[in-house]
Design a protein around this motif. Structure first.
Motif, PDB file in Angstrom:
ATOM      1  N   VAL A  68       0.841  -1.200   0.000  1.00 26.82           N
ATOM      2  CA  VAL A  68       0.000   0.000   0.000  1.00 26.82           C
ATOM      3  C   VAL A  68       0.874   1.248   0.000  1.00 26.82           C
ATOM      4  CG1 VAL A  68      -1.653   1.357   1.337  1.00 26.82           C
ATOM      5  CG2 VAL A  68      -1.973  -1.119   1.093  1.00 26.82           C
ATOM      6  N   ALA A  69       1.938   1.243   0.814  1.00 30.13           N
ATOM      7  CA  ALA A  69       2.835   2.401   0.876  1.00 30.13           C
ATOM      8  C   ALA A  69       3.503   2.638  -0.477  1.00 30.13           C
ATOM      9  CB  ALA A  69       3.896   2.175   1.951  1.00 30.13           C
ATOM     10  N   ALA A  70       3.899   1.561  -1.146  1.00 27.29           N
ATOM     11  CA  ALA A  70       4.554   1.685  -2.448  1.00 27.29           C
ATOM     12  C   ALA A  70       3.595   2.262  -3.485  1.00 27.29           C
ATOM     13  CB  ALA A  70       5.074   0.324  -2.905  1.00 27.29           C
ATOM     14  N   ILE A  71       2.342   1.804  -3.449  1.00 26.34           N
ATOM     15  CA  ILE A  71       1.348   2.291  -4.406  1.00 26.34           C
ATOM     16  C   ILE A  71       1.030   3.764  -4.145  1.00 26.34           C
ATOM     17  CG2 ILE A  71      -1.060   2.064  -5.147  1.00 26.34           C
ATOM     18  CD1 ILE A  71      -0.757  -0.978  -4.631  1.00 26.34           C
ATOM     19  N   ARG A  72       0.913   4.122  -2.860  1.00 27.28           N
ATOM     20  CA  ARG A  72       0.640   5.521  -2.539  1.00 27.28           C
ATOM     21  C   ARG A  72       1.815   6.415  -2.961  1.00 27.28           C
ATOM     22  NH1 ARG A  72      -2.077   4.929   3.511  1.00 27.28           N
ATOM     23  NH2 ARG A  72      -4.201   4.460   2.769  1.00 27.28           N
ATOM     24  N   PHE A  73       3.011   5.920  -2.771  1.00 24.85           N
ATOM     25  CA  PHE A  73       4.196   6.683  -3.185  1.00 24.85           C
ATOM     26  C   PHE A  73       4.167   6.920  -4.691  1.00 24.85           C
ATOM     27  CE2 PHE A  73       8.565   6.964  -4.731  1.00 24.85           C
ATOM     28  CZ  PHE A  73       9.069   7.988  -3.935  1.00 24.85           C
ATOM     29  N   ALA A  74       3.812   5.872  -5.436  1.00 32.86           N
ATOM     30  CA  ALA A  74       3.744   5.989  -6.894  1.00 32.86           C
ATOM     31  C   ALA A  74       2.650   6.972  -7.304  1.00 32.86           C
ATOM     32  CB  ALA A  74       3.483   4.623  -7.523  1.00 32.86           C
ATOM     33  N   MET A  75       1.503   6.936  -6.612  1.00 39.04           N
ATOM     34  CA  MET A  75       0.411   7.868  -6.914  1.00 39.04           C
ATOM     35  C   MET A  75       0.830   9.304  -6.630  1.00 39.04           C
ATOM     36  SD  MET A  75      -2.911   5.800  -5.449  1.00 39.04           S
ATOM     37  CE  MET A  75      -4.054   7.145  -5.859  1.00 39.04           C
ATOM     38  N   GLU A  76       1.555   9.518  -5.533  1.00 35.96           N
ATOM     39  CA  GLU A  76       2.004  10.862  -5.196  1.00 35.96           C
ATOM     40  C   GLU A  76       3.000  11.368  -6.234  1.00 35.96           C
ATOM     41  OE1 GLU A  76       3.523  10.353  -1.287  1.00 35.96           O
ATOM     42  OE2 GLU A  76       1.561  10.557  -0.311  1.00 35.96           O
ATOM     43  N   ALA A  77       3.887  10.478  -6.674  1.00 35.82           N
ATOM     44  CA  ALA A  77       4.862  10.868  -7.694  1.00 35.82           C
ATOM     45  C   ALA A  77       4.157  11.234  -9.000  1.00 35.82           C
ATOM     46  CB  ALA A  77       5.862   9.728  -7.927  1.00 35.82           C
ATOM     47  N   GLU A  78       3.148  10.441  -9.363  1.00 32.38           N
ATOM     48  CA  GLU A  78       2.406  10.718 -10.584  1.00 32.38           C
ATOM     49  C   GLU A  78       1.648  12.030 -10.463  1.00 32.38           C
ATOM     50  OE1 GLU A  78      -0.963   8.711 -13.525  1.00 32.38           O
ATOM     51  OE2 GLU A  78      -0.391   7.703 -11.665  1.00 32.38           O
ATOM     52  N   SER A  79       1.021  12.262  -9.302  1.00 31.87           N
ATOM     53  CA  SER A  79       0.284  13.507  -9.090  1.00 31.87           C
ATOM     54  C   SER A  79       1.215  14.706  -9.155  1.00 31.87           C
ATOM     55  CB  SER A  79      -0.433  13.485  -7.745  1.00 31.87           C
ATOM     56  OG  SER A  79      -1.441  12.502  -7.730  1.00 31.87           O
ATOM     57  N   ARG A  80       2.395  14.562  -8.566  1.00 31.99           N
ATOM     58  CA  ARG A  80       3.371  15.655  -8.593  1.00 31.99           C
ATOM     59  C   ARG A  80       3.761  15.979 -10.032  1.00 31.99           C
ATOM     60  NH1 ARG A  80       6.567  13.768  -5.147  1.00 31.99           N
ATOM     61  NH2 ARG A  80       8.063  12.702  -6.498  1.00 31.99           N
ATOM     62  N   ALA A  81       3.986  14.930 -10.824  1.00 30.57           N
ATOM     63  CA  ALA A  81       4.364  15.123 -12.222  1.00 30.57           C
ATOM     64  C   ALA A  81       3.238  15.791 -13.010  1.00 30.57           C
ATOM     65  CB  ALA A  81       4.736  13.784 -12.857  1.00 30.57           C
ATOM     66  N   VAL A  82       1.995  15.401 -12.720  1.00 29.64           N
ATOM     67  CA  VAL A  82       0.852  15.968 -13.429  1.00 29.64           C
ATOM     68  C   VAL A  82       0.691  17.447 -13.101  1.00 29.64           C
ATOM     69  CG1 VAL A  82      -1.663  15.939 -13.581  1.00 29.64           C
ATOM     70  CG2 VAL A  82      -0.390  13.805 -13.697  1.00 29.64           C
ATOM     71  N   VAL A  83       0.805  17.797 -11.824  1.00 27.78           N
ATOM     72  CA  VAL A  83       0.673  19.191 -11.421  1.00 27.78           C
ATOM     73  C   VAL A  83       1.782  20.031 -12.053  1.00 27.78           C
ATOM     74  CG1 VAL A  83       0.822  20.794  -9.485  1.00 27.78           C
ATOM     75  CG2 VAL A  83      -0.555  18.721  -9.288  1.00 27.78           C
ATOM     76  N   GLU A  84       2.997  19.514 -12.048  1.00 26.60           N
ATOM     77  CA  GLU A  84       4.107  20.246 -12.653  1.00 26.60           C
ATOM     78  C   GLU A  84       3.879  20.434 -14.154  1.00 26.60           C
ATOM     79  OE1 GLU A  84       7.629  18.138 -11.592  1.00 26.60           O
ATOM     80  OE2 GLU A  84       7.712  18.976  -9.557  1.00 26.60           O
ATOM     81  N   GLN A  85       3.380  19.385 -14.816  1.00 26.87           N
ATOM     82  CA  GLN A  85       3.112  19.483 -16.250  1.00 26.87           C
ATOM     83  C   GLN A  85       1.979  20.474 -16.518  1.00 26.87           C
ATOM     84  OE1 GLN A  85       4.646  18.399 -18.972  1.00 26.87           O
ATOM     85  NE2 GLN A  85       3.076  19.470 -20.164  1.00 26.87           N
ATOM     86  N   ALA A  86       0.972  20.471 -15.663  1.00 24.24           N
ATOM     87  CA  ALA A  86      -0.146  21.397 -15.836  1.00 24.24           C
ATOM     88  C   ALA A  86       0.331  22.840 -15.715  1.00 24.24           C
ATOM     89  CB  ALA A  86      -1.233  21.109 -14.807  1.00 24.24           C
ATOM     90  N   MET A  87       1.144  23.123 -14.717  1.00 22.83           N
ATOM     91  CA  MET A  87       1.649  24.475 -14.541  1.00 22.83           C
ATOM     92  C   MET A  87       2.656  24.839 -15.622  1.00 22.83           C
ATOM     93  SD  MET A  87      -0.145  25.805 -12.290  1.00 22.83           S
ATOM     94  CE  MET A  87       0.734  27.368 -12.260  1.00 22.83           C
ATOM     95  N   ARG A  88       3.393  23.858 -16.103  1.00 22.03           N
ATOM     96  CA  ARG A  88       4.291  24.114 -17.238  1.00 22.03           C
ATOM     97  C   ARG A  88       3.465  24.553 -18.455  1.00 22.03           C
ATOM     98  NH1 ARG A  88       6.634  19.528 -17.345  1.00 22.03           N
ATOM     99  NH2 ARG A  88       8.392  20.151 -16.035  1.00 22.03           N
ATOM    100  N   SER A  89       2.309  23.910 -18.626  1.00 22.47           N
ATOM    101  CA  SER A  89       1.420  24.272 -19.718  1.00 22.47           C
ATOM    102  C   SER A  89       0.963  25.724 -19.589  1.00 22.47           C
ATOM    103  CB  SER A  89       0.203  23.336 -19.736  1.00 22.47           C
ATOM    104  OG  SER A  89      -0.783  23.775 -20.631  1.00 22.47           O
TER     105      SER A  89
END
Length: 302
Positions: free
Chosen positions: A182-203
């Motif tokens: 569960v911790a590994a999956i949550r970590f992966a979700m947080e990393a993906e969310s961070r990447a998405v937010v950064e990409q959105a603001m880059r846009s």
């Protein structure tokens, strides 16, 4: 990117953890009647006439005139474009990010767009019999009554759906697995969310840079003695004005620098495009302002 839509990983995660309180996901789906159909009979006849394999080609025809659906296609394109202008990219199933700040205006606009779509669909359906009659004449021997469903079946081909759902958050992930998984999956979700937010603001930053850069370059290149050599359209100004209008709603991370540049970009819209063509001092003023803004932006985006 040398930028600063997040000053540190800690700040980024703070932003991620509060995104669900400040934004949501919106999806838009528009479908309509497709007038293009493969005629299997004519395909077989052509293949037989040339001694070729039917699988190597097909005969496609429009069962009604292309012009009959042009207005609907144009409207769908305009709605999708505006939906994209008011939202930010998300990494799954076509959904996009909409901030709470922009929700009221977006939902009001979407309801209006839905009403326009419904009206255009009713207009199309009201002309269905005349479209079929016209096709009977134009297709002649290629006309096949079986290609024309009932009016209700045609109506079912049209849809306009938009839906809103919460932003997914890693803390909400619960499943009957071991703590380590569960911790590994949550970590992966947080990393993906961070990447998405950064990409959105880059846009967001890229949109800001592109419209300002366009103004700076085109105004510098414009020669009133040879206006046709390097012309510019009214959209040189209106593109900036339209972006400035939605930037507060696109500022997903409440970046103060986005707010600062929004105010500075507003100044670029004080002269109309025709005034910029007619008056050298206004053109020089706007070009100088645009170039200065562009130089300042360079510290936030490459």
């Amino acid at each position: 990117h040398r930028g600063n839509w997040a000053t540190s990983e800690t700040d980024t995660m703070t932003q991620i953890n509060t995104i669900g309180d400040r934004a949501m996901l919106v999806g838009l789906s528009i479908s309509q009647f497709n007038p293009t159909k493969t005629d299997k009979k004519i395909t077989a006849e052509v293949a037989q006439a040339h001694g070729s394999d039917e699988s190597m080609g097909r005969y496609a025809k429009n069962v009604i005139a292309k012009e009959a659906v042009d207005a609907l296609r144009k409207l769908a394109g305009e709605i999708r474009k505006e939906h994209g202008r008011r939202t930010l990219p998300w990494a799954e199933d076509g959904a996009r990010i909409l901030t709470n700040t922009g929700f009221d205006e977006y939902s009001n606009w979407m309801r209006g767009a839905n009403a326009k779509w419904d009206a255009e669909v009713e207009k199309f359906l009201g002309s269905w019999d005349s479209f079929v009659a016209d096709a009977r004449l134009k297709l002649n021997g290629a006309f096949d009554a079986a290609d024309y469903p009932s009016l209700e079946a045609v109506r079912a081909k049209f849809s306009f759906r938009w839906k809103v759902r919460p932003m997914p958050e890693a803390k909400d992930f619960r499943v009957n697995l071991g703590d380590e998984h569960v911790a590994a999956i949550r970590f992966a979700m947080e990393a993906e969310s961070r990447a998405v937010v950064e990409q959105a603001m880059r846009s967001v930053w890229e949109q800001m840079r592109d419209v300002v850069k366009s103004m700076a370059e085109r105004l510098k290149a414009y020669d009133p003695e040879k206006p046709a050599a390097h012309p510019f359209r009214d959209t040189l100004v209106t593109n900036i004005a339209e972006l400035v209008d939605v930037l507060p709603a696109l500022n997903l991370t409440n970046d103060p620098n986005v707010a600062k540049f929004t105010a500075e970009m507003q100044e670029l819209t004080k002269h109309k495009a025709q005034d910029l063509r007619d008056h050298a001092w206004k053109r020089d003023d706007a070009a100088t302002r645009a170039e200065a803004i562009l130089n300042q932006m360079s510290q936030f985006i490459a």
